[in-house]
Design a protein around this motif. Structure first.
Motif, mmCIF file in Angstrom:
data_model
loop_
_atom_site.group_PDB
_atom_site.id
_atom_site.type_symbol
_atom_site.label_atom_id
_atom_site.label_comp_id
_atom_site.label_asym_id
_atom_site.label_seq_id
_atom_site.Cartn_x
_atom_site.Cartn_y
_atom_site.Cartn_z
ATOM 1 N N PHE A 106 1.075 5.075 8.528
ATOM 2 C CA PHE A 106 0.233 5.428 9.672
ATOM 3 C C PHE A 106 0.856 6.544 10.510
ATOM 4 O O PHE A 106 2.084 6.633 10.631
ATOM 5 C CB PHE A 106 -0.006 4.200 10.566
ATOM 6 N N TYR A 158 1.279 -5.479 0.210
ATOM 7 C CA TYR A 158 0.159 -6.403 0.046
ATOM 8 C C TYR A 158 -0.392 -6.323 -1.372
ATOM 9 O O TYR A 158 -0.346 -5.255 -1.996
ATOM 10 C CB TYR A 158 -0.961 -6.049 1.026
ATOM 11 N N PRO A 166 0.788 -1.229 0.000
ATOM 12 C CA PRO A 166 0.000 0.000 0.000
ATOM 13 C C PRO A 166 0.821 1.281 0.000
ATOM 14 O O PRO A 166 0.325 2.308 -0.458
ATOM 15 C CB PRO A 166 -0.811 -0.105 1.300
ATOM 16 N N GLN A 213 -5.229 1.189 3.695
ATOM 17 C CA GLN A 213 -4.038 1.960 4.047
ATOM 18 C C GLN A 213 -3.533 2.686 2.812
ATOM 19 O O GLN A 213 -3.191 2.063 1.802
ATOM 20 C CB GLN A 213 -2.914 1.060 4.588
ATOM 21 N N ASP A 255 6.748 1.873 3.207
ATOM 22 C CA ASP A 255 6.401 1.135 4.423
ATOM 23 C C ASP A 255 7.054 -0.250 4.422
ATOM 24 O O ASP A 255 7.632 -0.682 3.432
ATOM 25 C CB ASP A 255 4.875 1.039 4.554
ATOM 26 N N LYS A 256 6.924 -0.945 5.568
ATOM 27 C CA LYS A 256 7.638 -2.215 5.747
ATOM 28 C C LYS A 256 7.040 -3.350 4.916
ATOM 29 O O LYS A 256 7.746 -4.126 4.298
ATOM 30 C CB LYS A 256 7.603 -2.618 7.230
ATOM 31 N N LYS A 257 5.710 -3.479 4.991
ATOM 32 C CA LYS A 257 5.062 -4.621 4.344
ATOM 33 C C LYS A 257 4.318 -4.169 3.087
ATOM 34 O O LYS A 257 3.839 -3.033 3.010
ATOM 35 C CB LYS A 257 4.065 -5.266 5.300
#
Lengths: 360, 360
Positions: A214, A201, A193, A210, A197-199
């Motif tokens: 955040f 999807y 997303p 997202q 960021d770390k992850k």
């Protein structure tokens, strides 16, 4: 004869930059020359403006001599670093990143809504976030007539808002599912997303709640942009705004389910008339004929399309609506060029004497 | 030894019907025999139940002799016509269509929420609309502790909710765009947004703010189902509910952006604890680890996943959340089979003496 401008596009090879060039091609702005900038990686690439080849240059601190208007859309870091040099060199900057938006010295402008804020510019004008802009075009005509107490918005945002790499990732993922029968949950993702960021999807056949990273209050930056930018553009900190920002597998055009409460009771026919009469807004609202805004129809257009306007079933001053616009045009490239046109019309394309921005 | 049941699935060849058979295969219900029904067009087709071949029969007024439990999911018209005959023949009907939902003689049941309503059944129990069910699982734990004043919901619904033909249409459309480079707005549609409506629009790379047809108040039937069914299930007509129902290009699992106002101030940690403790609900909520519910992860599961739980930025009693569940399982097939299991556990699988439903 009025002055003709040298216009720079910084981030010319990106998803928004390429749309900026298109918007300049059909602009009313008197343009003497267009110069295109990007990172050193893209420098040397040849793009066209009105059929004429233009070689992309590397953006440096010394790029901006002789430039009158610089449109920035190359990421917040690039704007933070180079926009002050552009202003120092005498240019007016229209910045499409979030970097300067909340700076009190920087007007945050949707021309149909608050063009007057341009008058006090100090060399940099910020273009709001895509999801904010289209909501402003839909709500300003209502705010003017009935006041605005609160906004609750849930977005259905296109992947192009995350850039050219996110578009490519989405198309690759969708092909893996429909052509290679990969289970949507097993598709590999590298960008969405949020690139930083770390992850990551999959977005194919998914909805990701997202956009951007955040913040400490469990809202995302994208959601807080909608809250903070709305208050700044409408010049009213008392408007309550809470957003849920969601990415869906659409390439172009953001849709938004917007709930508002007005200060005065707003009859629906008057709301529709106000939106119809507002520049940049198009009413598409006839349930009997299944007429409502759709992303696929809004793509490629500069207007913001509004429909599904109806009273809340309980709150007397509550109204629901569906707002759709091309996120790369009104949400970015067109709003930026429109700001430049408005600066020209108001005689505000001028060098700034007193530099308010830090040279880094 | 306790009684074993003859269970019928009416609409066995549809998207929900096939999931009902799967849910029965793993059900705790003591099953003697499964019988499968559909239209005459599908009669003769052979499906399997626990590895055993079962030939699909045509649904007729005389189909239901000897049947204890009949699960209907073949459209409202089929339920209206045949469910009363099933009750007359001594069966208990669990109806997955909207036909009987608002009938005061028919309990409308989400077992985790209002299983007690089954006690007064008259032979037909209605399974709520998919988008309502998952919202009830998420909100009932909050309602129990803090009360519920109002709900504003925007949905992100999967195409499988419109049946097997809508799934096929979506896959065909998406292939035309990604493989044949057809512009999304030029893709031809025959089913969505609503099979029975006049116009059809592409869903590939689009978001359609219409599910089911429009009612006189400019809300769709889908939206009014969420309003009316919530009040009936929660047995409280004072709960304000307004919905915006939107179809997006996802095959399985509905997502919902839900805003609520509670009667008492509800601390977020207590809301999360209540959802965690509630049967059928799973808390997936850790922004620091990018943990939130996603359609691709919920697909194939029976639970309702809840995350992005946070305070409204202004309303003291306002809470936002993101609710995701498999619309064919908890939203339809699993909730129906779960109702049947609950009827069995409560000793309520019995013939009805006094037929309350008109034989047509």
């Amino acid at each position: 004869m009025s002055k003709e401008y040298v216009v720079a596009v910084v981030g010319a090879t990106g998803a928004v930059g390429s749309r900026m060039i298109e918007m300049l091609e059909s602009s009313t702005l008197p343009i003497k020359q267009v110069r295109l900038f990007a990172t050193i990686r893209s420098a040397g690439k040849v793009l066209t403006f009105k059929g004429q080849d233009i070689t992309v240059e590397e953006t440096t601190e010394n790029s901006f001599e002789g430039i009158d208007i610089a449109l920035f859309s190359a990421g917040g870091g690039v704007s933070a670093k180079f926009a002050p040099y552009a202003v120092k060199a005498g240019a007016v900057v229209v910045d499409n990143t979030s970097n300067f938006r909340m700076n009190p010295d920087v007007p945050l402008v949707v021309p149909e809504v608050n063009a007057h804020a341009l008058d006090a510019h100090n060399g940099i004008i910020a273009c709001p976030n895509c999801s904010t802009i289209q909501m402003m075009v839909a709500l300003e005509p209502i705010r003017q007539q009935f006041g605005l107490e609160r906004i609750i918005v849930s977005t259905y945002q296109a992947v192009s808002g995350a850039g050219a790499k996110a578009i490519a990732e989405t198309e690759r993922e969708i092909k893996e599912v429909v052509n290679d029968q990969v289970d949507p949950k097993d598709v590999k993702a590298d960008i969405l997303p949020a690139g930083g960021d770390k992850k990551h999807y999959p977005i194919a056949f998914n909805a990701l709640p997202q956009i951007d990273v955040f913040t400490d209050n469990d809202y995302t930056y994208e959601e807080m942009k909608m809250t903070n930018e709305t208050k700044k553009i409408m010049e009213d900190d008392s408007i309550a705004v809470s957003a849920t920002c969601v990415r869906i597998p659409v390439i172009l055009a953001h849709s938004e389910s917007v709930y508002i409460e007005t200060k005065e009771v707003a009859p629906i026919d008057q709301v529709k008339a106000a939106i119809s009469a507002f520049p940049g807004a198009v009413l598409e609202d006839d349930p009997s004929q299944q007429i409502y805004p759709q992303a696929v129809n809004a793509a490629g257009h500069r207007e913001t399309f509004v429909g599904r306007i109806r009273k809340d079933l309980d709150a007397e001053k509550g109204i629901h609506m569906w707002v759709v616009s091309d996120n790369l045009l009104k949400g970015a490239a067109w709003n930026s060029v429109q700001i430049a046109e408005t600066l020209h019309e108001r005689g505000l394309v001028r060098a700034t004497e007193d530099l308010k921005f830090e040279l880094k």
